[in-house]
Design a protein around this motif. Structure first.
Motif, PDB file in Angstrom:
ATOM      1  N   ASP A 881       0.837  -1.206   0.000  1.00  0.00           N
ATOM      2  CA  ASP A 881       0.000   0.000   0.000  1.00  0.00           C
ATOM      3  C   ASP A 881       0.871   1.254   0.000  1.00  0.00           C
ATOM      4  N   SER A 882       1.911   1.226   0.848  1.00  0.00           N
ATOM      5  CA  SER A 882       2.777   2.402   0.947  1.00  0.00           C
ATOM      6  C   SER A 882       3.579   2.616  -0.326  1.00  0.00           C
ATOM      7  N   VAL A 883       4.016   1.534  -0.953  1.00  0.00           N
ATOM      8  CA  VAL A 883       4.806   1.675  -2.179  1.00  0.00           C
ATOM      9  C   VAL A 883       3.986   2.363  -3.264  1.00  0.00           C
ATOM     10  N   GLN A 884       2.679   2.120  -3.276  1.00  0.00           N
ATOM     11  CA  GLN A 884       1.843   2.762  -4.279  1.00  0.00           C
ATOM     12  C   GLN A 884       1.860   4.283  -4.120  1.00  0.00           C
ATOM     13  N   TYR A 885       1.816   4.732  -2.841  1.00  0.00           N
ATOM     14  CA  TYR A 885       1.912   6.177  -2.579  1.00  0.00           C
ATOM     15  C   TYR A 885       3.278   6.720  -3.014  1.00  0.00           C
ATOM     16  N   ILE A 886       4.339   5.940  -2.736  1.00  0.00           N
ATOM     17  CA  ILE A 886       5.684   6.372  -3.119  1.00  0.00           C
ATOM     18  C   ILE A 886       5.795   6.467  -4.639  1.00  0.00           C
ATOM     19  N   GLN A 887       5.241   5.437  -5.341  1.00  0.00           N
ATOM     20  CA  GLN A 887       5.290   5.438  -6.810  1.00  0.00           C
ATOM     21  C   GLN A 887       4.570   6.664  -7.376  1.00  0.00           C
ATOM     22  N   ASP A 888       3.413   6.973  -6.812  1.00  0.00           N
ATOM     23  CA  ASP A 888       2.641   8.121  -7.307  1.00  0.00           C
ATOM     24  C   ASP A 888       3.425   9.415  -7.132  1.00  0.00           C
ATOM     25  N   GLU A 889       4.080   9.572  -5.958  1.00  0.00           N
ATOM     26  CA  GLU A 889       4.815  10.807  -5.693  1.00  0.00           C
ATOM     27  C   GLU A 889       6.028  10.926  -6.611  1.00  0.00           C
ATOM     28  N   ILE A 890       6.731   9.804  -6.828  1.00  0.00           N
ATOM     29  CA  ILE A 890       7.887   9.823  -7.731  1.00  0.00           C
ATOM     30  C   ILE A 890       7.430  10.142  -9.152  1.00  0.00           C
ATOM     31  N   TYR A 891       6.324   9.514  -9.582  1.00  0.00           N
ATOM     32  CA  TYR A 891       5.807   9.755 -10.931  1.00  0.00           C
ATOM     33  C   TYR A 891       5.454  11.234 -11.109  1.00  0.00           C
TER      34      TYR A 891
END
Length: 906
Positions: A881-891
C-alpha cells in the motif's frame, strides 16, 4: 631509594612500532620511540621490597593531537584497575605570540599548536580520584614492567622507581622562612594576564573573550577582546595551565588571581598550584575557588595570605584542575552508582520493565543481598551528603540528589514488597546520580589576571564598582544596534576583489573556527575572500528563490542537493576538470545521495553509519557472545528476553514536522541492502520496495517488533549506561557521547561492525546505509570557479583534519568530527582498536540515492511499519500500500520536472 634505567634497555617489544633514537631533541644518549600499538617490556632488579612511585621522562612526538594513553602491567598483571588508563599530556601554546584582528577590529582567537618538550611525569590517576601519585608494591628481586599503547606515539628517555616525599605544611614552611631569615618584599606588584599563558595541557584551553564584565583587561563593550582563559573548558581533572613569571627581587610574595567562578554551586572549584614543578606546601595541593557571581580578587590564604619564597628571575607557575577534598566523595558515589545499577539489572531480570503491580515478586528473597546493599548504600550516600555540606559551608542542590536517592533506598528497605512498583522512580534517581557524578567532576574556573605582590601592596579593583557595571550594561546595549552578529571574521570591502558568500547553519564556535581557518590559509593562498554568515538554513530555499541566496551552503542535509538540482538551482560539479581527483577523497558511497541525472551536485562533509555497541560486563554476566549474524541476534534475543533486557535497533521515530524529510529507517535499509536489494529501480523512476527482496526485508524488520517485542523509541545512551539495554545498533557518533556522558562504565563497553547476512560463499555481508551532510554550490553563484576553489579547500585532507582536531580541541571528545574524507578520518584521535573496528565497518557502507519525490520513501515506509506493527496489518499488504503512494509521488515529480520524457517514461 631510587632505581632509574634507560628506556632503550628494554627486554622485549610486542607488536610495537619501536625504534632507537640518539640525542633526540637535545636529550643526550639513546631514547626509545614507541608507536600507538603494542607494548614494551623492561626487566628491573629491585634491591628492596616496598612501595614505589614510577615516573617517565618523555617527549610527546607528533601524533593525532590527543592525550597519550598507556596501560601498565607488572609481571604480566594489572596492579589495579586504574593502571589500565594512564595518560601523558601533550603541551600546547598559542601559535603566534601576538594577537591578530579581523578587519572589523575584533581580536581573533589565537590558534593552538603543539610546543613539545621533554617532561618528567609521575604516573597518577587520570580520573583525579586519587590525588597522590600511584604507588606500586614490589618485592625484592626481578620484575617485568610493561607499558602497552592504546593511543598516540611517544618517545621515552628513561624511567624511574622512587619515593616522592609529601610537601610540608605551611606552618613548617613558615618556620623555615624565619630560620633562614627570608624577609617579605615591599612595594612590588606584578600583573600577568591570564590569556598570556605559557603552556597548556590541552588545545581546549585557548584564551577567551569576556564581554559580560568591565573588570577584565583588555576591555571593550562592543569589540571582541581576548582577555581571559579557562572558563568551562578548564574543568576536567588533570588539565593544567602554566604562566611564566619574571620576579625582580628575591623574597616573600603573596599570590592572587582575578577570577570568575560562577559555574558550580554547592561545591567549589579546586586547583593544585605548583611553582617550577613543585607544590610549595601541602595547602597548595587543593586551593578552593568558591562560587560568586562576577569577577573578584582571590588572594591565596585570604586575609592572612600565604607567602611564597621566590628567587629573582624566571619561574613557571602551574594551576592544575584537582578534585581536592571532593575526590574520595565522588569516587564513593561512583561505586554506589555501579552497585545500584547492578541491583537494578538483577531486579529487572525478575520483574521485567513493566512489573505487575498486584503481583508479589519477593525480590528481596530471590536476591538475598538486595536489602543489605540498599541499606549500605543509603548510609554511604547520607555520609557523603553531610560531608559535602561541611565542605561547602551550607546546604545546596548538590546534596539534594544524594539524599533523595537515600530516602528511596530506605523506603524500599522498609517496604520490600513495594520495590517492583518503585522501579521507574529508582531508575530515574540512579540516572540523576549519574548526572550528578558527571557534573561533580567538572571544576570550571576563569582567570583574567595573576598577581605576584609584596604583602604591603593591594591588588587592583578597577571595573568592579556599581557605577562601572551600569556604564558597561548601557554601552553594550547601544552597541548591539550597530553590530551584525551574523557576520563572522573579515568582511570583504573591496568591490574588485574575488569573493564567495558562504552560509553555515551550525553553531558559532564552528563558524568562528572555520572563518579563522579561511583567513589563515584559504584567502592567504588564493586571494579569494570569503564572507561567512551564520544563518538558519531553513531560509536557504526562500532566499535562493528571491535571488538573495549564498554562493555556497555548508552542512546541509542529504536531501537538499538533489531537490535543488532538479529545480536547476544547484551547480553540477562534474563540469570542473578536476572533479574526479576531488571525488577520490571520499568513498563512492558518500557521493551517492548527491548524484542526479548524470551530475553530482554536492561534496560530502560528514558521513555516518551504524555500529553495534555492547556492554562487555553485562554480556559476560548473562553468558553470551557478541552476535556476528542475524541468526545470532535471534538467539541472543531469547536470552535477553529471559533476563528482561532489551536489544536496541535504530529508533523508529516520526519526523518532527511535515517539512522535515524523514530518511528511510537505517535498520530496514541494512536488511534490504544485505539481501542484495535496492530502494529504486529503472534509473530512479520507480520504488523497488515492492520487489520480493524489499517485501521480505520489511517483513523481517517488522517481526523484530511483533514477535520479539523490541521497543520502537527509547533513549539508548541512558539505557545502555544502566545496562538494561546492554547491546544495540546506533550511529557511530554515539561513541563520542558515551565517552563523555558515562565515564563510570569506561572499559566496560565497546563497538564492533553490525551483524551480517551469510552469503552463499559463506562470507558475511555487513552492509549498512550512511547519512551525513554536504557542501553545495548554488547555480546562481557569480564566480563559480572561486566557489569551487573554496569547496575543494574545505573538503581537502588538511582542512578536514585541521577542523576535526580544532573542534575536538574546542569542545572535547564529544565533538569528534565524523568527516567523510577518508584520509582525514584516519588522522583523528581514535583509540587504535576502536578505529580498526570503525574501519572494518566502513568497508561495507552504502549510500541511499535521492530521486525526485524520494522524500516520500522514508515517510511512507514509517507509515507502513506502524500499520504492520501497531495496526496488525499483514506486512506484505502494509508495504505494498505504501509503495503505491511512493510510486505516485515519484511519478508526479518526474513528470513535473520533465524526467519521464528524457528517460523514455516508465
Amino acid at each position: 631509594m631510587e632505581i632509574a634505567w634507560n628506556a632503550a634497555d628494554y627486554s622485549r617489544a610486542d607488536n610495537s612500532d619501536v625504534r632507537m633514537l640518539h640525542d633526540y631533541e637535545g636529550q643526550p644518549g639513546p631514547s626509545l620511540y614507541t608507536g600507538e600499538r603494542g607494548g614494551v617490556e623492561w626487566t628491573v632488579d629491585v634491591p628492596k621490597a616496598g612501595l614505589y612511585h614510577l615516573s617517565l621522562l618523555y617527549y610527546p612526538v607528533e601524533g593525532k593531537s590527543s592525550t597519550i594513553e598507556r596501560s601498565l602491567r607488572i609481571d604480566g598483571y594489572l596492579p589495579f584497575e586504574e593502571a589500565a588508563y594512564l595518560q601523558f599530556d601533550r603541551i600546547w601554546g598559542n601559535t603566534k605570540d601576538e594577537l591578530e584582528q579581523d578587519n572589523q577590529g575584533n581580536d581573533l582567537r589565537p590558534k593552538q599548536s603543539e610546543r613539545p618538550g621533554w617532561r618528567e611525569a609521575v604516573v597518577r590517576d587520570s580520573d583525579g580520584y586519587v590525588r597522590e601519585p600511584f604507588q606500586f608494591y614490589l618485592d625484592k628481586g626481578e620484575h617485568v614492567l610493561t607499558l602497552s599503547a592504546s593511543r598516540e606515539p611517544m618517545v621515552i628517555h628513561s624511567l624511574k622507581l622512587f619515593h616522592q616525599a609529601e610537601p610540608p605544611t605551611y606552618d613548617q614552611v613558615k618556620q623555615q622562612y624565619e630560620k633562614d631569615g627570608i624577609l617579605p618584599t615591599t612595594g612590588i606588584l606584578l600583573e600577568i594576564q591570564g590569556e598570556e599563558a605559557y603552556a597548556k595541557s590541552s588545545p581546549t584551553l585557548y584564551p577567551l573573550s569576556e564581554r559580560s564584565s568591565a573588570s577584565v583587561s583588555p576591555y571593550s563593550p562592543s569589540k571582541v577582546r581576548i582577555n581571559t582563559i579557562g572558563g568551562f573548558n578548564w574543568r576536567l581533572p588533570g588539565q593544567w595551565i602554566e604562566w611564566e613569571l619574571d620576579v625582580p627581587e628575591t623574597g616573600l610574595y603573596k599570590i592572587g588571581f582575578r577570577t570568575q567562578q560562577n559555574f558550580v554551586r554547592g561545591i567549589y572549584s579546586t586547583r593544585k598550584l605548583s611553582i617550577d614543578g613543585k607544590v610549595p606546601f601541602e595547602e597548595m595541593s587543593r586551593v578552593p575557588f568558591r562560587y560568586q557571581s562576577g569577577y573578584r580578587n582571590d588572594i591565596l590564604g585570604g586575609e592572612d595570605p600565604y607567602l611564597f619564597h621566590l628567587e629573582e628571575g624566571k619561574h613557571v607557575l602551574r594551576l592544575e584542575v584537582s578534585l581536592g577534598e571532593f575526590a574520595p566523595l565522588i569516587q564513593e558515589v561512583e561505586n554506589t552508582l555501579l552497585n545500584l545499577n547492578a541491583m537494578y539489572r538483577k531486579i529487572l531480570m525478575i520483574t521485567g520493565n513493566s512489573p505487575d503491580e498486584v503481583r508479589d515478586y519477593r525480590v528481596e528473597q530471590r536476591i538475598p543481598e538486595l536489602l543489605d546493599v540498599f541499606e549500605g548504600e543509603s548510609r554511604r550516600l547520607r555520609v557523603i551528603a553531610e560531608r559535602l555540606k561541611q565542605l561547602a559551608g551550607q546546604s545546596s542542590d548538590q546534596e539534594a540528589v544524594l539524599r533523595t536517592m537515600a530516602d528511596q533506598l530506605d523506603e524500599m528497605v522498609d517496604n520490600p514488597d513495594t520495590i517492583p512498583r518503585r522501579l521507574n522512580a529508582y531508575k530515574t534517581n540512579t540516572g540523576g546520580l549519574g548526572t550528578w557524578l558527571q557534573q561533580a567532576r567538572e571544576q570550571p574556573l576563569e582567570i583574567d589576571a595573576i598577581y605576584i605582590a609584596s604583602p604591603d601592596r593591594k591588588l587592583p579593583s578597577k571595573g568592579m564598582g556599581a557605577g562601572t557595571k551600569v556604564k558597561h550594561e548601557a554601552s553594550t546595549f547601544f552597541s548591539s544596534f550597530f553590530i551584525d552578529y551574523n557576520r563572522i571574521g573579515n568582511i570583504t570591502d573591496a568591490a574588485d576583489q574575488r569573493s564567495v558568500t558562504v552560509w553555515i547553519g551550525s553553531g558559532r564556535d564552528q563558524a568562528n573556527t572555520i572563518k579563522s581557518m579561511i583567513d589563515e590559509t584559504f584567502t592567504k593562498d588564493t586571494g579569494i575572500n570569503v564572507d561567512l554568515k551564520l544563518v538558519n538554513m531553513g531560509t536557504l530555499l526562500p532566499a535562493t528563490l528571491a535571488g538573495q541566496g549564498p554562493d555556497v551552503a555548508m552542512q546541509i542535509g542529504n536531501d537538499l542537493p538533489v531537490n535543488f538540482a532538479m529545480r536547476n538551482a544547484a551547480a553540477d560539479l562534474t563540469q570542473f576538470s578536476d572533479f574526479g581527483t576531488v571525488a577520490d577523497r571520499f568513498r563512492s558511497s558518500a557521493l551517492v545521495p548527491y548524484q542526479y541525472s548524470e551530475g553530482v551536485y554536492a561534496l560530502p562533509e560528514t558521513q555516518t553509519f551504524n555500529m553495534l555497541f555492547y556492554r562487555k560486563d553485562v554480556l559476560n554476566e548473562i553468558g553470551v557472545d557478541v552476535p556476528q549474524t542475524w541468526d545470532d541476534v535471534a538467539n541472543l534475543l531469547a536470552v535477553l528476553n529471559k533476563n528482561h533486557m532489551a536489544f536496541g535497533l535504530p529508533v523508529v521515530a516520526q519526523a518532527p514536522d511535515q517539512w522535515t524529510t524523514l530518511p528511510p529507517n537505517s535498520m530496514y535499509a541494512t536488511l534490504l541492502m544485505q539481501a542484495g536489494g535496492q530502494f529504486y529501480r529503472n534509473n530512479g523512476l520507480e520504488s523497488d520496495l515492492d520487489s520480493k527482496i524489499g517485501i521480505e526485508a520489511f517483513k523481517k524488520w517488522s517481526e523484530y517488533y511483533t514477535d520479539y517485542k523490541l521497543e520502537r523509541e527509547y533513549d539508548f545512551a541512558n539505557r545502555f549506561r544502566t545496562g538494561e539495554m546492554p547491546i544495540g545498533i546506533a550511529d557511530y557518533t554515539t561513541y563520542n557521547q558515551l565517552t563523555v556522558f558515562a565515564p563510570e562504565i569506561r572499559g566496560m563497553w565497546g563497538f564492533v561492525p553490525v551483524p551480517g547476512t551469510v552469503l552463499e560463499d559463506g562470507t558475511l555481508d555487513r552492509t549498512v546505509p550512511s547519512g551525513g551532510s554536504a557542501v553545495l554550490m548554488l547555480d546562481q553563484a557569480k564566480d563559480q570557479e572561486a566557489a569551487w576553489e573554496f569547496m575543494k579547500w574545505w573538503t581537502s585532507d588538511e582542512t578536514q583534519t585541521g577542523f576535526g582536531r580544532e573542534m575536538e580541541g574546542l569542545m572535547g571528545a564529544a565533538a569528534r568530527y565524523p568527516t567523510a574524507n577518508i584520509k582525514a578520518l584516519e588522522q583523528l584521535p581514535w583509540p587504535v582498536d576502536d578505529f580498526e573496528n570503525l574501519k572494518a565497518q566502513f568497508q561495507w557502507v552504502q549510500g541511499i540515492p535521492e530521486v525526485p519525490g524520494g522524500y516520500s520513501t522514508g515517510r511512507h515506509l514509517f507509515n507502513a511499519f506502524y500499520r504492520s506493527v501497531i495496526g496488525q496489518v499483514e506486512p506484505r499488504e502494509a508495504i505494498m500500500d505504501s509503495v503505491q503512494y511512493i510510486q505516485d509521488e515519484i511519478y508526479n515529480k518526474q513528470k513535473e520536472f520533465g524526467q519521464l520524457q528524457e528517460q523514455g517514461g516508465i
